[in-house]
Design a protein around this motif. Structure first.
Motif, PDB file in Angstrom:
ATOM      1  N   PHE A 178     -20.395 -24.373 -12.375  1.00 58.84           N
ATOM      2  CA  PHE A 178     -19.793 -25.038 -11.246  1.00 58.84           C
ATOM      3  C   PHE A 178     -18.152 -24.819 -10.887  1.00 58.84           C
ATOM      4  CE2 PHE A 178     -23.669 -27.469 -11.916  1.00 58.84           C
ATOM      5  CZ  PHE A 178     -24.347 -27.443 -10.450  1.00 58.84           C
ATOM      6  N   THR A 179     -17.631 -24.824 -12.004  1.00 59.66           N
ATOM      7  CA  THR A 179     -16.083 -24.378 -11.825  1.00 59.66           C
ATOM      8  C   THR A 179     -16.035 -22.727 -11.053  1.00 59.66           C
ATOM      9  OG1 THR A 179     -15.881 -23.558 -14.040  1.00 59.66           O
ATOM     10  CG2 THR A 179     -15.214 -25.803 -13.501  1.00 59.66           C
ATOM     11  N   ALA A 180     -16.862 -21.926 -11.611  1.00 59.15           N
ATOM     12  CA  ALA A 180     -16.823 -20.643 -11.059  1.00 59.15           C
ATOM     13  C   ALA A 180     -17.446 -20.749  -9.667  1.00 59.15           C
ATOM     14  CB  ALA A 180     -17.767 -19.862 -11.682  1.00 59.15           C
ATOM     15  N   LEU A 236     -16.789 -32.590  -7.873  1.00 62.51           N
ATOM     16  CA  LEU A 236     -16.384 -31.931  -9.162  1.00 62.51           C
ATOM     17  C   LEU A 236     -15.201 -32.503  -9.853  1.00 62.51           C
ATOM     18  CD1 LEU A 236     -17.246 -29.286 -10.705  1.00 62.51           C
ATOM     19  CD2 LEU A 236     -15.536 -27.934  -9.551  1.00 62.51           C
ATOM     20  N   TRP A 237     -14.177 -32.899  -8.724  1.00 62.46           N
ATOM     21  CA  TRP A 237     -12.955 -33.770  -9.106  1.00 62.46           C
ATOM     22  C   TRP A 237     -13.244 -34.987  -9.863  1.00 62.46           C
ATOM     23  CZ3 TRP A 237     -10.225 -33.486  -3.653  1.00 62.46           C
ATOM     24  CH2 TRP A 237      -9.911 -31.859  -3.572  1.00 62.46           C
ATOM     25  N   GLY A 244     -12.673 -31.722 -17.585  1.00 63.26           N
ATOM     26  CA  GLY A 244     -11.115 -32.048 -16.799  1.00 63.26           C
ATOM     27  C   GLY A 244     -10.349 -30.969 -16.817  1.00 63.26           C
ATOM     28  N   PRO A 245     -10.055 -30.359 -17.967  1.00 65.49           N
ATOM     29  CA  PRO A 245      -8.830 -29.329 -17.997  1.00 65.49           C
ATOM     30  C   PRO A 245      -9.077 -28.108 -17.066  1.00 65.49           C
ATOM     31  CG  PRO A 245      -9.391 -30.202 -20.161  1.00 65.49           C
ATOM     32  CD  PRO A 245     -10.413 -30.505 -19.279  1.00 65.49           C
ATOM     33  N   ARG A 246     -10.463 -27.591 -16.940  1.00 66.26           N
ATOM     34  CA  ARG A 246     -11.078 -26.764 -16.300  1.00 66.26           C
ATOM     35  C   ARG A 246     -10.476 -26.910 -14.949  1.00 66.26           C
ATOM     36  NH1 ARG A 246     -16.066 -24.172 -19.127  1.00 66.26           N
ATOM     37  NH2 ARG A 246     -15.645 -22.485 -17.401  1.00 66.26           N
ATOM     38  N   VAL A 247     -10.998 -28.178 -14.347  1.00 70.43           N
ATOM     39  CA  VAL A 247     -10.934 -28.319 -13.014  1.00 70.43           C
ATOM     40  C   VAL A 247      -9.485 -28.398 -12.574  1.00 70.43           C
ATOM     41  CG1 VAL A 247     -11.561 -29.947 -11.136  1.00 70.43           C
ATOM     42  CG2 VAL A 247     -13.260 -29.337 -12.683  1.00 70.43           C
TER      43      VAL A 247
END
Length: 204
Positions: A65-67, A115-116, A126-129
């Motif tokens: 999901f971050t990608a 996502l936030w 958290g850190p990735r987003v």
């Protein structure tokens, strides 16, 4: 791209096409169902690939999901620049403001918002987003500065551009519950006038 077309592609291209379908499906799922309803299995089914294939490309849900949000954000940045191929020389400020505001409406913004919210509760996410949002924010700010022909060496100009982006995000939030286009158009027109006063003559 249908599955028959994908099957005819060379292996490396098939892998790239599968990855792209997964990313697009992930953003669509996140926008429609939120974090809780968006699992790797759901995304894989929507993309038309096996769960194993999905996990080959993205070992964890957080990876996927971050990608996905980063991928679509990059695509939107390219599309925004393509709207004004001559940069500030070919763009009037009202059109630029409207295009920037449009970045914060639609499925990408909905996906990013989910996502936030998830990142505020998920320790691994958290850190990735946070890092992703900082990167996307920097790129959007650079594009805005370029298209507005803003001279950030002048006092207050950087804050003015950032204020525009913060305002655009707020309009995007307002649009989540109801179609806010009429009010949004009036705000866009006023912000274009304020930018002309703050940044100098319209660059077009």
């Amino acid at each position: 791209m249908d599955m028959t077309t994908v099957d005819r592609l060379p292996k490396q291209d098939r892998s790239r096409a599968t990855r792209q379908r997964l990313l697009e499906a992930a953003v669509a799922c996140l926008a429609e169902h939120g974090w809780a309803g968006s699992t790797v299995a759901v995304v894989a089914e929507r993309a038309g690939v096996s769960r194993g294939a999905a996990q080959h490309h993205f070992p964890t849900r957080e990876d996927l999901f971050t990608a996905a949000v980063e991928y679509v954000a990059e695509e939107r940045s390219l599309a925004l620049r393509a709207l004004f191929p001559e940069g500030a020389q070919g763009a009037d400020r009202r059109a630029v403001v409207a295009a920037l505001v449009d970045l914060y409406t639609g499925p990408l913004f909905r996906a990013a918002l989910h996502l936030w919210v998830a990142a505020s509760n998920e320790e691994q996410l958290g850190p990735r987003v946070t890092e992703l949002e900082a990167r996307v924010g920097r790129e959007t700010h650079r594009i805005a500065v370029d298209l507005l022909a803003a001279d950030e060496t002048r006092p207050g100009v950087r804050e003015t551009v950032q204020g525009l982006l913060d305002m655009a995000r707020g309009l995007g939030l307002a649009n989540l519950l109801t179609d806010d286009r009429a009010r949004r158009d009036r705000v866009v027109a006023q912000w274009a006038n304020l930018l002309d006063a703050a940044l100098g003559q319209d660059p077009s």
